[in-house]
Design an enzyme around this catalytic site. Structure first.
Site, mmCIF file in Angstrom:
data_model
loop_
_atom_site.group_PDB
_atom_site.id
_atom_site.type_symbol
_atom_site.label_atom_id
_atom_site.label_comp_id
_atom_site.label_asym_id
_atom_site.label_seq_id
_atom_site.Cartn_x
_atom_site.Cartn_y
_atom_site.Cartn_z
ATOM 1 N N LYS A 119 27.117 24.253 63.873
ATOM 2 C CA LYS A 119 25.860 24.627 64.521
ATOM 3 C C LYS A 119 26.140 24.805 66.011
ATOM 4 O O LYS A 119 26.633 23.881 66.662
ATOM 5 C CB LYS A 119 24.788 23.560 64.306
ATOM 6 N N SER A 133 17.849 27.257 53.068
ATOM 7 C CA SER A 133 17.646 25.810 53.081
ATOM 8 C C SER A 133 16.216 25.512 52.659
ATOM 9 O O SER A 133 15.267 26.067 53.237
ATOM 10 C CB SER A 133 17.919 25.268 54.487
ATOM 11 N N GLY A 192 21.582 25.947 60.129
ATOM 12 C CA GLY A 192 20.374 26.394 60.817
ATOM 13 C C GLY A 192 19.579 25.244 61.384
ATOM 14 O O GLY A 192 19.656 24.111 60.896
ATOM 15 N N GLU A 210 26.087 17.504 52.017
ATOM 16 C CA GLU A 210 26.120 17.559 53.475
ATOM 17 C C GLU A 210 25.621 16.251 54.087
ATOM 18 O O GLU A 210 24.543 15.765 53.726
ATOM 19 C CB GLU A 210 25.268 18.724 53.965
ATOM 20 N N LYS A 250 17.264 19.675 50.244
ATOM 21 C CA LYS A 250 17.259 18.390 50.923
ATOM 22 C C LYS A 250 17.082 17.267 49.898
ATOM 23 O O LYS A 250 16.299 17.390 48.946
ATOM 24 C CB LYS A 250 16.120 18.335 51.951
ATOM 25 N N LYS A 272 20.443 25.485 49.370
ATOM 26 C CA LYS A 272 20.629 24.138 49.907
ATOM 27 C C LYS A 272 19.310 23.392 49.755
ATOM 28 O O LYS A 272 18.277 23.856 50.227
ATOM 29 C CB LYS A 272 21.037 24.182 51.388
#
Length: 370
Positions: free
Chosen positions: A263, A136, A291, A214, A164, A162
């Protein structure tokens, strides 16, 4: 098991570099490390993933301490525990506060499997000897910086990237990544930064062959996500919206998503995480392990749950060295060619380094039944 005492420790660890999402930037990680000790002196370890401020959810490190001290530990001490699954039912009288529940439940799971002499992964039903992992990547100062970081992790063999996103840092950024890396597994994580008014913008992402988007919409929503998913080719993955097996059932029924991020802390512990995994498997909804910038204990729990067979997508469980100069477990979590080898020792499979724990501890308190 008869729990003799529980030690709560407030740890503070500095990350190697700041981590930026749509809701904030993290450099210092404050968290609770839970040690549950039985009458034979065997220790089990759990980790609270709540942040110091209520950005990701309403829970914080301080509210977790309060819930553990005043409610969850008294329930834990209430009577002997034959199996960690019992805590899920025992804690059901307490609404939400899932990260606090997960922290003590995780410690009991570790203790239980050590007493049984089996790995935590095996006790959960996992069979994988290795797990695939992605990484991430937070919002960077420039697109050039982001591309450089992705190049580094592609070279290191991570199986999925991944990134953001947020308004103003989205379509053009994804386009730049795809222009440089046309074939990597790529997903975008919005952390609830958008609304249905942004549907046309989000539809622009369909052309970039993303594995998923996501949590694009509100953290407590499954209705608008269903509307959005019906208009997107790209699978929506729900994260913050899923807190329980019941949330999962409703999201699947409504068509709110095509993927679910599990999660452990967000859903209240390993027991609920396994149940969510099983329901998604029955309905053909892929799952993967997200995570929360965990230290070694939380990272070990993530590895264990990912060994279940329907965790079919690479998770966020990167190497310890990605986050910390020195992690609190021996050996540290390492990644080779995008794979983590699952430990085969009893419990979480890693030893907690008490010397390092002491060096990171801000305060601690021991709780007993009497």
């Amino acid at each position: 098991m008869k729990i003799d005492r529980v030690v709560l420790r407030h740890l503070q660890m500095e990350q190697k570099s700041p981590f930026t999402t749509s809701f904030g930037t993290f450099k210092m990680k404050d968290f609770i490390l839970v040690e549950a000790i039985d009458t034979d002196g065997v220790s089990g370890w759990g980790e609270s993933v709540a942040f110091h401020a209520p950005w990701y959810s309403e829970e914080t490190m301080k509210t977790n301490w309060h819930m553990l001290e005043d409610f969850l530990l008294p329930l834990t001490f209430q009577s002997p525990i034959e199996h960690p699954d019992q805590l899920n039912e025992r804690f059901s009288t307490i609404r939400k506060n899932n990260m606090a529940k997960s922290a003590i439940e995780g410690a009991v799971w570790d203790l239980h499997t050590k007493k049984q002499g089996i790995p935590l992964s095996q006790a959960l039903g996992g069979k994988k000897k290795q797990i695939e992992v992605g990484i991430s990547i937070g919002i960077q100062p420039t697109v050039k910086d982001l591309l450089s970081i992705i190049d580094k992790y592609v070279t290191e063999g991570y199986r999925r990237m991944k990134v953001k996103i947020k308004p103003g840092w989205d379509v053009s950024v994804i386009a730049a990544i795809r222009g440089r890396f046309p074939h990597i597994q790529l997903m975008a994580d919005a952390n609830s930064a958008y609304t249905l008014r942004d549907t046309n913008l989000l539809k622009e992402l369909d052309q970039y062959n993303l594995t998923m988007i996501e949590q694009p919409l509100a953290s407590d929503d499954i209705i608008d996500h269903a509307s959005l998913q019906a208009q997107l080719q790209t699978p929506i993955c729900l994260d913050e919206s899923i807190h329980s097996l019941e949330d999962t059932r409703k999201a699947i029924s409504l068509g709110s998503c095509k993927v679910i991020n599990v999660k452990i802390g967000r859903v209240g512990g390993l027991t609920e995480a396994v149940r969510i995994h099983d329901l998604c498997k029955e309905n053909g909804i892929p799952v993967w392990c997200g995570g929360m910038l965990e230290a070694g204990v939380g990272r070990a729990h993530n590895i264990a749950i990912t060994t279940l067979d329907h965790f079919t997508m690479p998770g966020d469980t990167a190497a310890s060295s990605h986050y910390w100069e020195k992690d609190i477990i021996d050996p540290e979590v390492t990644v080779r060619d995008g794979l983590i080898t699952v430990p085969d020792k009893p419990g979480i499979g890693y030893e907690v380094n008490r010397r390092l724990v002491d060096s990171y501890t801000v305060s601690s308190k021991t709780y007993r039944k009497w």
